[in-house]
Motif scaffolding. Structure first.
Motif, mmCIF file in Angstrom:
data_model
loop_
_atom_site.group_PDB
_atom_site.id
_atom_site.type_symbol
_atom_site.label_atom_id
_atom_site.label_comp_id
_atom_site.label_asym_id
_atom_site.label_seq_id
_atom_site.Cartn_x
_atom_site.Cartn_y
_atom_site.Cartn_z
ATOM 1 N N LEU A 62 20.911 -8.948 -16.388
ATOM 2 C CA LEU A 62 21.113 -9.431 -17.752
ATOM 3 C C LEU A 62 22.152 -8.579 -18.486
ATOM 4 C CD1 LEU A 62 17.423 -10.201 -18.764
ATOM 5 C CD2 LEU A 62 19.216 -11.887 -18.348
ATOM 6 N N GLU A 63 22.064 -7.271 -18.286
ATOM 7 C CA GLU A 63 23.032 -6.380 -18.931
ATOM 8 C C GLU A 63 24.441 -6.639 -18.411
ATOM 9 O OE1 GLU A 63 23.796 -1.576 -19.653
ATOM 10 O OE2 GLU A 63 22.076 -2.262 -18.475
ATOM 11 N N TYR A 64 24.559 -6.876 -17.106
ATOM 12 C CA TYR A 64 25.865 -7.122 -16.493
ATOM 13 C C TYR A 64 26.547 -8.343 -17.127
ATOM 14 C CZ TYR A 64 29.282 -8.042 -12.769
ATOM 15 O OH TYR A 64 30.446 -8.270 -12.060
ATOM 16 N N TYR A 65 25.780 -9.381 -17.436
ATOM 17 C CA TYR A 65 26.347 -10.597 -18.016
ATOM 18 C C TYR A 65 26.260 -10.631 -19.545
ATOM 19 C CZ TYR A 65 26.972 -12.568 -13.417
ATOM 20 O OH TYR A 65 27.401 -12.790 -12.123
ATOM 21 N N GLY A 66 25.811 -9.537 -20.134
ATOM 22 C CA GLY A 66 25.737 -9.477 -21.586
ATOM 23 C C GLY A 66 24.681 -10.399 -22.166
ATOM 24 N N LEU A 67 23.599 -10.599 -21.449
ATOM 25 C CA LEU A 67 22.541 -11.505 -21.873
ATOM 26 C C LEU A 67 21.308 -10.723 -22.311
ATOM 27 C CD1 LEU A 67 22.889 -14.142 -18.994
ATOM 28 C CD2 LEU A 67 24.006 -14.145 -21.239
ATOM 29 N N THR A 68 20.352 -11.432 -22.880
ATOM 30 C CA THR A 68 19.144 -10.823 -23.416
ATOM 31 C C THR A 68 17.906 -11.385 -22.715
ATOM 32 O OG1 THR A 68 17.744 -10.705 -25.397
ATOM 33 C CG2 THR A 68 19.210 -12.576 -25.229
ATOM 34 N N PRO A 69 16.816 -10.617 -22.644
ATOM 35 C CA PRO A 69 15.582 -11.155 -22.052
ATOM 36 C C PRO A 69 14.833 -12.103 -22.973
ATOM 37 C CG PRO A 69 15.247 -8.887 -22.755
ATOM 38 C CD PRO A 69 16.706 -9.184 -22.953
ATOM 39 N N ASP A 70 15.329 -12.311 -24.183
ATOM 40 C CA ASP A 70 14.601 -13.103 -25.176
ATOM 41 C C ASP A 70 14.730 -14.615 -24.986
ATOM 42 O OD1 ASP A 70 13.906 -10.698 -26.360
ATOM 43 O OD2 ASP A 70 15.643 -10.719 -27.703
ATOM 44 N N LEU A 71 15.746 -15.057 -24.247
ATOM 45 C CA LEU A 71 15.961 -16.481 -24.022
ATOM 46 C C LEU A 71 16.087 -16.763 -22.530
ATOM 47 C CD1 LEU A 71 18.651 -17.336 -26.755
ATOM 48 C CD2 LEU A 71 16.256 -18.086 -26.737
ATOM 49 N N PRO A 72 15.631 -17.943 -22.076
ATOM 50 C CA PRO A 72 15.794 -18.287 -20.663
ATOM 51 C C PRO A 72 17.266 -18.413 -20.287
ATOM 52 C CG PRO A 72 15.005 -20.176 -21.909
ATOM 53 C CD PRO A 72 14.949 -19.004 -22.830
ATOM 54 N N VAL A 73 17.536 -18.247 -19.001
ATOM 55 C CA VAL A 73 18.908 -18.257 -18.488
ATOM 56 C C VAL A 73 19.073 -19.386 -17.480
ATOM 57 C CG1 VAL A 73 20.688 -16.973 -17.245
ATOM 58 C CG2 VAL A 73 19.143 -15.774 -18.825
ATOM 59 N N ILE A 74 20.113 -20.188 -17.675
ATOM 60 C CA ILE A 74 20.493 -21.230 -16.719
ATOM 61 C C ILE A 74 21.793 -20.805 -16.051
ATOM 62 C CG2 ILE A 74 21.253 -23.627 -16.441
ATOM 63 C CD1 ILE A 74 19.504 -24.391 -18.792
ATOM 64 N N LEU A 75 21.816 -20.874 -14.735
ATOM 65 C CA LEU A 75 23.027 -20.612 -13.961
ATOM 66 C C LEU A 75 23.631 -21.941 -13.538
ATOM 67 C CD1 LEU A 75 25.015 -18.893 -12.249
ATOM 68 C CD2 LEU A 75 23.248 -18.837 -10.456
ATOM 69 N N VAL A 76 24.884 -22.167 -13.933
ATOM 70 C CA VAL A 76 25.614 -23.389 -13.555
ATOM 71 C C VAL A 76 26.725 -22.977 -12.612
ATOM 72 C CG1 VAL A 76 26.992 -25.342 -14.367
ATOM 73 C CG2 VAL A 76 25.105 -24.474 -15.776
ATOM 74 N N VAL A 77 26.657 -23.447 -11.373
ATOM 75 C CA VAL A 77 27.630 -22.996 -10.372
ATOM 76 C C VAL A 77 28.113 -24.185 -9.543
ATOM 77 C CG1 VAL A 77 25.753 -22.351 -8.787
ATOM 78 C CG2 VAL A 77 28.013 -21.348 -8.486
ATOM 79 N N GLY A 78 29.454 -24.306 -9.447
ATOM 80 C CA GLY A 78 30.014 -25.477 -8.785
ATOM 81 C C GLY A 78 30.999 -25.161 -7.681
ATOM 82 N N GLY A 79 30.968 -23.939 -7.147
ATOM 83 C CA GLY A 79 31.880 -23.595 -6.057
ATOM 84 C C GLY A 79 33.152 -22.940 -6.561
ATOM 85 N N SER A 80 33.943 -22.398 -5.633
ATOM 86 C CA SER A 80 35.087 -21.574 -5.999
ATOM 87 C C SER A 80 36.151 -22.331 -6.792
ATOM 88 C CB SER A 80 35.719 -20.957 -4.749
ATOM 89 O OG SER A 80 36.144 -21.979 -3.853
ATOM 90 N N LEU A 81 36.388 -23.597 -6.455
ATOM 91 C CA LEU A 81 37.378 -24.382 -7.195
ATOM 92 C C LEU A 81 36.790 -25.019 -8.444
ATOM 93 C CD1 LEU A 81 39.365 -26.161 -4.334
ATOM 94 C CD2 LEU A 81 40.021 -24.146 -5.667
#
Length: 251
Positions: A62-81
């Motif tokens: 969370l610290e690495y991405y500048g996020l907080t533990p107070d809200l849920p996190v969604i990861l959106v990933v679509g490949g290198s391109l």
């Protein structure tokens, strides 16, 4: 000859090569519908990178991405391109916020092809709680931070998600040979380990489905349990062992 089939639906080349292969390493069960059962070994897909069943430390992630533990996190990933459908889905969701802070945090991997376009969009429509980048260098941290993953369903990604045991909503690419991404995704969905939304419905449906999942702790817990059961942590060793066995029998 030893071959490895990464997907749940065998490709044409491997179907041809299987006739002369001594051993066939697969990542999914039920592959005897494509290959002789006596030649098959279930090995999983070897993965490169920092992945383990223990996972990375979430606080560090969370610290690495500048996020907080107070809200849920969604990861959106679509490949290198990148993936047009997932990026358009993100744009539609951000516009629907109408300038309000996002109710969840998002790690948004846009892909290199769409990087400038999506940067310009976010600059024109700034919103808090979103990390955006063309690439994700620390996928171990991205997975550790995420409460839910929205992703394509290529073979490597599916294997990673099994290993890190994250609830996932797949949006399979329709632009691949024999629609193998849909088949990969359905192989997990049929075991209660993932949800699947067709690409053509991504913009309209994915974030509403994501919200439903984030609100249902029991369902996410069940999905985590089911996807974890499909993980193969020592896949590279298993494939190497099969190769060595074939070599020794040939000497």
């Amino acid at each position: 000859t030893v071959i490895q089939e990464q997907n749940s639906y065998a490709g044409v080349t491997n179907k041809i090569l299987a006739k002369g292969a001594r051993r066939i390493c697969t990542a999914y069960e039920g592959m005897e519908r494509f290959f002789p059962a006596a030649k098959i070994s279930l090995t999983g897909n070897p993965l490169r990178g920092r992945f383990s069943k223990e996972g990375a430390d979430r606080a560090e992630a969370l610290e690495y991405y500048g996020l907080t533990p107070d809200l849920p996190v969604i990861l959106v990933v679509g490949g290198s391109l990148g993936t047009r459908s997932l990026n358009e889905m993100m744009k539609a969701w951000i516009l629907a916020l109408e300038g309000a802070d996002a109710p969840v945090q998002v790690i948004w991997q846009t892909g290199k092809y769409y990087e400038r376009e999506m940067q310009a969009f976010l600059a024109a429509h700034p919103v808090a709680n979103i990390w955006q980048g063309a690439f994700i260098d620390r996928m171990d941290y991205a997975y550790a931070a995420a409460d839910l993953v929205l992703s394509r369903s290529g073979a490597g990604t599916v294997s990673e998600l099994c290993l890190v045991a994250k609830p996932v909503l797949f949006v399979p690419s329709p632009n691949v040979a024999e629609d193998h991404q849909t088949k990969n995704a359905m192989a997990l969905a049929d075991r209660g380990a993932a949800l699947v939304v067709p690409d053509r419905e991504a913009v309209a449906r994915v974030f509403s489905e994501a919200g439903r999942l984030l609100a249902d702790d029991a369902m996410r817990s069940e999905m985590e349990k089911n996807i974890r059961a499909l993980a193969v942590a020592d896949s590279a060793d298993r494939v190497a062992d099969e190769i060595l066995k074939v070599v020794k029998r040939s000497e």
